[in-house]
Design a protein around this motif. Structure first.
Motif, PDB file in Angstrom:
ATOM      1  N   GLU A 177       2.475 108.541  10.577  1.00  0.00           N
ATOM      2  CA  GLU A 177       2.302 108.695  12.044  1.00  0.00           C
ATOM      3  C   GLU A 177       3.176 107.705  12.853  1.00  0.00           C
ATOM      4  N   LYS A 178       3.323 106.306  12.154  1.00  0.00           N
ATOM      5  CA  LYS A 178       4.248 105.243  12.689  1.00  0.00           C
ATOM      6  C   LYS A 178       5.614 105.469  12.279  1.00  0.00           C
ATOM      7  N   GLU A 179       5.504 106.223  10.941  1.00  0.00           N
ATOM      8  CA  GLU A 179       6.862 106.431  10.380  1.00  0.00           C
ATOM      9  C   GLU A 179       7.721 105.176   9.904  1.00  0.00           C
ATOM     10  N   LEU A 180       6.758 104.113   9.442  1.00  0.00           N
ATOM     11  CA  LEU A 180       7.504 103.059   9.120  1.00  0.00           C
ATOM     12  C   LEU A 180       8.265 103.093   7.684  1.00  0.00           C
ATOM     13  N   ALA A 181       9.250 102.433   7.388  1.00  0.00           N
ATOM     14  CA  ALA A 181       9.702 102.264   6.111  1.00  0.00           C
ATOM     15  C   ALA A 181       8.906 101.795   5.131  1.00  0.00           C
ATOM     16  N   PRO A 182       9.059 102.330   3.820  1.00  0.00           N
ATOM     17  CA  PRO A 182       8.218 101.802   2.802  1.00  0.00           C
ATOM     18  C   PRO A 182       8.283 100.274   2.658  1.00  0.00           C
ATOM     19  N   SER A 183       9.526  99.926   2.931  1.00  0.00           N
ATOM     20  CA  SER A 183       9.626  98.227   2.651  1.00  0.00           C
ATOM     21  C   SER A 183       8.868  97.619   3.951  1.00  0.00           C
ATOM     22  N   SER A 184       8.817  98.001   5.047  1.00  0.00           N
ATOM     23  CA  SER A 184       8.020  97.611   5.978  1.00  0.00           C
ATOM     24  C   SER A 184       6.487  97.660   5.671  1.00  0.00           C
ATOM     25  N   ILE A 185       6.075  98.706   4.967  1.00  0.00           N
ATOM     26  CA  ILE A 185       4.624  98.930   4.709  1.00  0.00           C
ATOM     27  C   ILE A 185       4.306  98.088   3.778  1.00  0.00           C
ATOM     28  N   LYS A 186       5.167  97.600   2.724  1.00  0.00           N
ATOM     29  CA  LYS A 186       5.034  96.614   1.400  1.00  0.00           C
ATOM     30  C   LYS A 186       4.890  95.198   2.149  1.00  0.00           C
ATOM     31  N   LYS A 187       5.627  94.876   3.254  1.00  0.00           N
ATOM     32  CA  LYS A 187       5.326  93.530   3.886  1.00  0.00           C
ATOM     33  C   LYS A 187       4.202  93.692   4.564  1.00  0.00           C
ATOM     34  N   ILE A 188       3.945  94.336   5.011  1.00  0.00           N
ATOM     35  CA  ILE A 188       2.362  94.480   5.784  1.00  0.00           C
ATOM     36  C   ILE A 188       1.172  94.368   4.750  1.00  0.00           C
TER      37      ILE A 188
ATOM     38  N   HIS B 183     -10.276 101.629   3.606  1.00  0.00           N
ATOM     39  CA  HIS B 183      -9.384 101.455   4.987  1.00  0.00           C
ATOM     40  C   HIS B 183      -8.401 101.057   4.991  1.00  0.00           C
ATOM     41  N   LEU B 184      -7.906 100.192   3.821  1.00  0.00           N
ATOM     42  CA  LEU B 184      -6.348 100.020   3.564  1.00  0.00           C
ATOM     43  C   LEU B 184      -5.531 101.267   3.365  1.00  0.00           C
ATOM     44  N   LYS B 185      -5.903 101.986   2.508  1.00  0.00           N
ATOM     45  CA  LYS B 185      -5.253 103.448   2.059  1.00  0.00           C
ATOM     46  C   LYS B 185      -4.995 104.193   3.342  1.00  0.00           C
ATOM     47  N   GLU B 186      -6.007 104.278   3.997  1.00  0.00           N
ATOM     48  CA  GLU B 186      -5.950 105.180   5.375  1.00  0.00           C
ATOM     49  C   GLU B 186      -4.915 104.527   6.167  1.00  0.00           C
ATOM     50  N   PHE B 187      -4.817 103.179   6.403  1.00  0.00           N
ATOM     51  CA  PHE B 187      -4.129 102.460   7.397  1.00  0.00           C
ATOM     52  C   PHE B 187      -2.701 102.499   7.079  1.00  0.00           C
ATOM     53  N   TYR B 188      -2.372 102.440   5.546  1.00  0.00           N
ATOM     54  CA  TYR B 188      -0.838 102.523   5.056  1.00  0.00           C
ATOM     55  C   TYR B 188      -0.520 104.152   5.239  1.00  0.00           C
ATOM     56  N   SER B 189      -1.306 104.973   4.972  1.00  0.00           N
ATOM     57  CA  SER B 189      -0.981 106.314   5.061  1.00  0.00           C
ATOM     58  C   SER B 189      -0.826 106.524   6.365  1.00  0.00           C
ATOM     59  N   MET B 190      -1.377 106.042   7.564  1.00  0.00           N
ATOM     60  CA  MET B 190      -1.011 106.297   8.887  1.00  0.00           C
ATOM     61  C   MET B 190       0.153 105.697   9.187  1.00  0.00           C
ATOM     62  N   LEU B 191       0.649 104.498   8.723  1.00  0.00           N
ATOM     63  CA  LEU B 191       1.876 103.668   8.889  1.00  0.00           C
ATOM     64  C   LEU B 191       2.833 104.716   8.543  1.00  0.00           C
ATOM     65  N   GLU B 192       2.752 105.219   7.206  1.00  0.00           N
ATOM     66  CA  GLU B 192       3.847 106.135   6.947  1.00  0.00           C
ATOM     67  C   GLU B 192       4.183 107.443   7.419  1.00  0.00           C
TER      68      GLU B 192
ATOM     69  N   LYS C  83      12.053 111.530   0.115  1.00  0.00           N
ATOM     70  CA  LYS C  83      11.838 112.911  -0.273  1.00  0.00           C
ATOM     71  C   LYS C  83      11.047 113.828   0.726  1.00  0.00           C
ATOM     72  N   ILE C  84      11.685 114.322   1.804  1.00  0.00           N
ATOM     73  CA  ILE C  84      11.069 115.013   2.471  1.00  0.00           C
ATOM     74  C   ILE C  84      11.043 116.586   2.380  1.00  0.00           C
ATOM     75  N   LYS C  85       9.592 117.225   2.215  1.00  0.00           N
ATOM     76  CA  LYS C  85       9.394 118.468   2.083  1.00  0.00           C
ATOM     77  C   LYS C  85       9.242 119.267   3.173  1.00  0.00           C
TER      78      LYS C  85
ATOM     79  N   THR D 153       1.512 100.964  -2.340  1.00  0.00           N
ATOM     80  CA  THR D 153       2.008 101.396  -1.135  1.00  0.00           C
ATOM     81  C   THR D 153       3.204 102.283  -1.463  1.00  0.00           C
ATOM     82  N   PRO D 154       3.695 102.950  -0.625  1.00  0.00           N
ATOM     83  CA  PRO D 154       4.962 103.873  -0.716  1.00  0.00           C
ATOM     84  C   PRO D 154       6.037 103.244  -1.533  1.00  0.00           C
ATOM     85  N   ARG D 155       6.376 104.261  -2.256  1.00  0.00           N
ATOM     86  CA  ARG D 155       7.659 103.487  -3.168  1.00  0.00           C
ATOM     87  C   ARG D 155       9.012 103.713  -2.496  1.00  0.00           C
TER      88      ARG D 155
END
Length: 378
Positions: A122-133, A111-120, A167-169, A160-162
């Motif tokens: 689809e929501k395009e949150l910064a890695p620092s924001s995801i780490k806070k969440i 649940h949590l991994k899919e949630f963080y992936s969605m934040l990164e 680095k966008i491909k 969580t995202p580094r």
């Protein structure tokens, strides 16, 4: 203390004998909900051991939302007001809408991994924001463990995202066209054409309805999305609905898709589930993110292009537009970013090369026009 397995309907239950009460009545504890007998048999020794050791935690129907609301109230006297405001905002905007419906005891790492992936993605949150969440979720679950509500903190150890340069491909124009041309005959081609040509997010593509498309004006409106939990409103923080202009090729592909949907509806008859969706199964049912991703990776195995994420189709759209000199503000509006700063944070690395091409073009146009004027005056 003994226990045994009993079948109830199509499922199995663990029944633990707890002896008799003061009236001599037999006491039993039931643990229901097992789909397979062997799953119940596997769990029986653990439950008996926990009851004997006094570490057993009574299953609760409390949702994560209910727990978090009580948890944040208790935090008021423990953290600074500014921190409390930040926690509350993160809970209301992100954590509770995505995870609040799940029972506290049922929340797991997936649940949590899919949630963080969605934040990164689809929501395009910064890695620092995801780490806070993540820190908030981990802290809340840690307190739940200490209070004896759950056995372990499932947020512990999740990566969580580094934080660092993004680095966008992306594909170049040739690679994008190679991919699109290779899958063109697939009935769900439009599901991958749209993010490439509009910059729409995965959930926005899957939630797009025919009523949201104006073929005469050549625009679509992003009104709803589909997540792993189902449909949700696409309303932004400013309560605006995003409008995206469409090119003639995309209009043509949408019309092709509409014919396919009409044929599917006719063939299915009463079995068709009409959700008015552009992207759906032959029976009209929604296609959820996991199945959409599976389709994407199946395509990638067959097409000779670099491997990228499906979300990178959105990045490809934005990158190619910027490299072609489209103003950042226009790209930002197409992507549905809350501010131009978000667009610049994601694609700012492209600006130096864009500026070089822009000044070449500017200089060329300026001085060539001057030469033409001088020539005409002679």
């Amino acid at each position: 203390m003994k226990g045994h397995i009993r079948k109830r309907g199509n499922k199995y239950a663990i029944v633990v004998d707890l002896g008799r009460d003061h009236n001599g009545k037999r006491k039993q504890k039931w643990f229901s909900g097992y789909d397979r007998k062997k799953d119940a048999e596997k769990d029986l020794p653990r439950i008996l051991n926990e009851i004997n050791q006094g570490t057993f935690i009574e299953p609760s129907n409390e949702t994560f939302k209910t727990y978090l609301e009580k948890w944040i109230r208790n935090k008021k006297t423990q953290i600074k007001p500014t921190t409390l405001d930040n926690y509350t905002r993160m809970l209301q905007n992100h954590i509770i809408p995505a995870l609040g419906h799940i029972k506290l005891e049922k929340l797991n790492r997936l649940h949590l991994k899919e949630f963080y992936s969605m934040l990164e993605e689809e929501k395009e949150l910064a890695p620092s924001s995801i780490k806070k969440i993540h820190a908030i979720v981990r802290s809340a679950l840690s307190d739940a463990v200490e209070d004896g509500l759950i056995m372990k903190n499932v947020a512990s150890g999740i990566k969580t995202p580094r934080i660092g340069p993004s680095k966008i491909k992306v594909w170049d124009e040739k690679q994008l066209m190679t991919f699109l041309n290779s899958i063109k005959e697939d009935p769900l081609y439009i599901a991958f054409h749209l993010p490439a040509m509009t910059g729409m997010r995965r959930g926005e593509v899957l939630g797009l309805r025919w009523q949201d498309i104006d073929f005469d004006q050549k625009i679509l409106r992003v009104m709803q999305t589909i997540t792993t939990e189902g449909f949700s409103d696409a309303k932004t923080q400013t309560s605006d609905k995003r409008t995206i202009d469409l090119d003639d090729v995309t209009i043509m592909e949408l019309k092709k898709r509409k014919k396919i949907v009409a044929q599917d509806k006719l063939k299915a008859g009463p079995a068709y589930e009409d959700n008015d969706l552009v992207v759906c199964t032959p029976l009209g049912k929604p296609i959820y993110p996991r199945n959409y991703n599976r389709k994407w990776y199946n395509f990638l195995e067959k097409v000779d292009v670099p491997k990228i994420r499906v979300h990178d189709l959105r990045h490809t759209h934005a990158t190619l537009m910027l490299l072609q000199g489209i103003p950042v503000k226009v790209v930002s509006e197409r992507l549905g970013h809350a501010s131009i700063e978000i667009t610049l944070n994601i694609y700012g690395h492209l600006l130096p090369s864009i500026q070089k091409e822009a000044i070449k073009l500017f200089s060329k146009n300026l001085f060539e026009n001057e030469k033409k004027e001088n020539k005409n005056s002679l």
